[in-house]
Motif scaffolding. Structure first.
Motif, PDB file in Angstrom:
ATOM      1  N   LEU A  55      -6.172   2.816  93.915  1.00 39.40           N
ATOM      2  CA  LEU A  55      -6.882   3.720  94.648  1.00 39.40           C
ATOM      3  C   LEU A  55      -6.298   4.981  94.967  1.00 39.40           C
ATOM      4  O   LEU A  55      -5.099   5.011  95.016  1.00 39.40           O
ATOM      5  N   SER A  56      -7.055   6.100  95.068  1.00 37.15           N
ATOM      6  CA  SER A  56      -6.492   7.489  95.285  1.00 37.15           C
ATOM      7  C   SER A  56      -5.866   7.557  96.525  1.00 37.15           C
ATOM      8  O   SER A  56      -6.356   7.168  97.412  1.00 37.15           O
ATOM      9  N   SER A  57      -4.603   8.611  96.567  1.00 37.98           N
ATOM     10  CA  SER A  57      -4.128   9.013  97.736  1.00 37.98           C
ATOM     11  C   SER A  57      -5.026  10.059  98.586  1.00 37.98           C
ATOM     12  O   SER A  57      -4.704  10.499  99.559  1.00 37.98           O
ATOM     13  N   SER A  58      -6.146  10.227  97.812  1.00 42.88           N
ATOM     14  CA  SER A  58      -7.185  11.256  98.459  1.00 42.88           C
ATOM     15  C   SER A  58      -8.564  10.364  99.349  1.00 42.88           C
ATOM     16  O   SER A  58      -9.317  11.032  99.819  1.00 42.88           O
ATOM     17  N   LEU A  59      -8.308   8.899  98.977  1.00 48.07           N
ATOM     18  CA  LEU A  59      -9.259   8.052  99.714  1.00 48.07           C
ATOM     19  C   LEU A  59      -9.451   8.200 101.062  1.00 48.07           C
ATOM     20  O   LEU A  59      -8.339   8.225 101.667  1.00 48.07           O
ATOM     21  N   LYS A  60     -10.565   8.687 101.629  1.00 52.24           N
ATOM     22  CA  LYS A  60     -10.835   8.836 103.012  1.00 52.24           C
ATOM     23  C   LYS A  60     -11.506   7.642 103.758  1.00 52.24           C
ATOM     24  O   LYS A  60     -11.188   7.191 104.875  1.00 52.24           O
ATOM     25  N   THR A  61     -12.369   7.175 103.149  1.00 49.94           N
ATOM     26  CA  THR A  61     -13.578   6.389 103.732  1.00 49.94           C
ATOM     27  C   THR A  61     -14.046   5.281 102.829  1.00 49.94           C
ATOM     28  O   THR A  61     -14.291   5.291 101.497  1.00 49.94           O
ATOM     29  N   ILE A  62     -13.871   4.062 103.599  1.00 49.46           N
ATOM     30  CA  ILE A  62     -14.489   2.671 102.813  1.00 49.46           C
ATOM     31  C   ILE A  62     -15.369   2.263 103.882  1.00 49.46           C
ATOM     32  O   ILE A  62     -15.170   1.912 105.068  1.00 49.46           O
ATOM     33  N   GLY A  63     -16.621   1.821 103.136  1.00 46.75           N
ATOM     34  CA  GLY A  63     -17.847   1.546 104.051  1.00 46.75           C
ATOM     35  C   GLY A  63     -17.916   0.299 104.531  1.00 46.75           C
ATOM     36  O   GLY A  63     -17.292  -0.650 104.037  1.00 46.75           O
ATOM     37  N   ASP A  64     -18.865  -0.177 105.315  1.00 48.50           N
ATOM     38  CA  ASP A  64     -19.270  -1.270 105.808  1.00 48.50           C
ATOM     39  C   ASP A  64     -19.353  -2.447 104.467  1.00 48.50           C
ATOM     40  O   ASP A  64     -20.132  -2.215 103.855  1.00 48.50           O
ATOM     41  N   TYR A  65     -19.015  -3.434 104.584  1.00 47.60           N
ATOM     42  CA  TYR A  65     -18.920  -4.729 103.468  1.00 47.60           C
ATOM     43  C   TYR A  65     -18.464  -4.079 102.207  1.00 47.60           C
ATOM     44  O   TYR A  65     -19.062  -4.695 101.067  1.00 47.60           O
ATOM     45  N   ALA A  66     -17.737  -3.051 102.159  1.00 48.43           N
ATOM     46  CA  ALA A  66     -17.389  -2.416 100.768  1.00 48.43           C
ATOM     47  C   ALA A  66     -17.030  -3.364  99.568  1.00 48.43           C
ATOM     48  O   ALA A  66     -17.331  -3.350  98.526  1.00 48.43           O
ATOM     49  N   PHE A  67     -15.978  -4.272 100.126  1.00 45.68           N
ATOM     50  CA  PHE A  67     -15.548  -5.234  99.253  1.00 45.68           C
ATOM     51  C   PHE A  67     -15.706  -6.738  99.804  1.00 45.68           C
ATOM     52  O   PHE A  67     -15.044  -7.666  99.522  1.00 45.68           O
ATOM     53  N   SER A  68     -16.722  -6.949 100.534  1.00 48.42           N
ATOM     54  CA  SER A  68     -17.075  -8.264 100.948  1.00 48.42           C
ATOM     55  C   SER A  68     -17.108  -9.377  99.826  1.00 48.42           C
ATOM     56  O   SER A  68     -17.891  -8.882  98.911  1.00 48.42           O
ATOM     57  N   SER A  69     -16.511 -10.355 100.004  1.00 45.97           N
ATOM     58  CA  SER A  69     -16.664 -11.398  99.119  1.00 45.97           C
ATOM     59  C   SER A  69     -15.978 -11.337  97.840  1.00 45.97           C
ATOM     60  O   SER A  69     -16.331 -11.857  96.942  1.00 45.97           O
ATOM     61  N   CYS A  70     -15.146 -10.194  97.755  1.00 41.59           N
ATOM     62  CA  CYS A  70     -14.317  -9.878  96.412  1.00 41.59           C
ATOM     63  C   CYS A  70     -13.037 -10.993  96.570  1.00 41.59           C
ATOM     64  O   CYS A  70     -12.122 -10.461  96.996  1.00 41.59           O
ATOM     65  N   LEU A  71     -13.467 -12.260  96.024  1.00 46.86           N
ATOM     66  CA  LEU A  71     -12.400 -13.071  96.484  1.00 46.86           C
ATOM     67  C   LEU A  71     -11.182 -12.988  95.845  1.00 46.86           C
ATOM     68  O   LEU A  71      -9.941 -13.570  96.195  1.00 46.86           O
ATOM     69  N   LYS A  72     -10.914 -12.274  94.621  1.00 52.24           N
ATOM     70  CA  LYS A  72      -9.621 -12.090  94.002  1.00 52.24           C
ATOM     71  C   LYS A  72      -8.984 -10.703  94.483  1.00 52.24           C
ATOM     72  O   LYS A  72      -7.920 -10.488  93.734  1.00 52.24           O
ATOM     73  N   PHE A  73      -9.754  -9.890  95.158  1.00 47.83           N
ATOM     74  CA  PHE A  73      -9.633  -8.435  95.201  1.00 47.83           C
ATOM     75  C   PHE A  73      -8.098  -8.264  96.077  1.00 47.83           C
ATOM     76  O   PHE A  73      -7.886  -9.220  97.006  1.00 47.83           O
ATOM     77  N   ASN A  74      -7.119  -7.836  95.383  1.00 46.57           N
ATOM     78  CA  ASN A  74      -5.610  -7.531  95.748  1.00 46.57           C
ATOM     79  C   ASN A  74      -4.956  -6.529  95.591  1.00 46.57           C
ATOM     80  O   ASN A  74      -4.208  -6.433  94.834  1.00 46.57           O
TER      81      ASN A  74
END
Length: 204
Positions: A150-169
């Motif tokens: 992810l970018s160091s310019s990232l500002k906004t992560i929306g509702d449920y953006a990664f919901s149920s991404c079981l392996k996301f780390n």
């Protein structure tokens, strides 16, 4: 009876019939095959895809992948995105369960991911190194998504953006100032010991 000529197969082009009717031919006739390009592009905006899926390379010069372009395309397996693309629209790749690979160039410029863009897709990794905004449910239900720089310019992560991404780390940059409701719900592999931007509050 007249016999139709052999239709030549051309990558990224679909046969769309002949330019003349030759069901009743009384003399020599020349006919031409009509083809349609798989991609419908207007002013740099990819608005429609009418190809067979499989492995797709987005044409150079495309600046945005518009809403729902590949939504529900069950045959889509991989897509390569050129460095001219800066945004991916809502539901662009929604419900593409066989899509496992999304390739970008080293000069990736994708800054915005729309709502539900990869909802229920099969992707395993995405290069978010230029992102500033991730829309609601953008990667929701992408159960195989594991790594996402992810970018160091990232500002906004929306509702449920990664919901149920079981392996996301993946690490969340401290530049983030807004994290939506249940953005990481059911992300079992995600560490809760995260450094977040000063305005984000706690991870829910």
């Amino acid at each position: 009876a007249a016999v139709a000529p052999t239709v030549l197969v051309s990558k990224d082009w679909q046969f769309d019939g002949w330019d003349k009717d030759f069901t009743c031919v009384n003399a020599d006739m020349t006919v031409k095959a009509n083809y349609l390009w798989d991609f419908v592009i207007a002013n740099g905006r990819l608005t429609k895809y009418r190809g067979p899926g499989g492995a797709i390379a987005i044409p150079d010069g495309v600046t945005s992948i518009e809403d729902s372009v590949f939504s529900g395309l069950s045959t889509l397996k991989s897509v390569t995105i050129p460095d001219t693309v800066t945004s991916i629209g809502e539901k662009a790749f929604m419900q593409t369960a066989k899509l496992t690979s999304v390739g970008t160039s080293s000069e990736n410029k994708i800054a915005t991911i729309g709502s539900s863009a990869f909802l229920f897709s099969g992707i395993t990794m995405f290069d978010g190194s230029a992102l500033t905004t991730i829309g609601d449910m953008a990667f929701g239900g992408a159960v195989n998504l594991e790594k996402m720089p992810l970018s160091s310019s990232l500002k906004t992560i929306g509702d449920y953006a990664f919901s149920s991404c079981l392996k996301f780390n993946s690490s969340i940059p401290s530049s983030v100032t807004s994290i939506g409701q249940e953005a990481f719900a059911s992300c079992a592999a995600l560490s809760r010991d995260l450094t977040l931007g000063e305005s984000t509050g706690s991870l829910k």
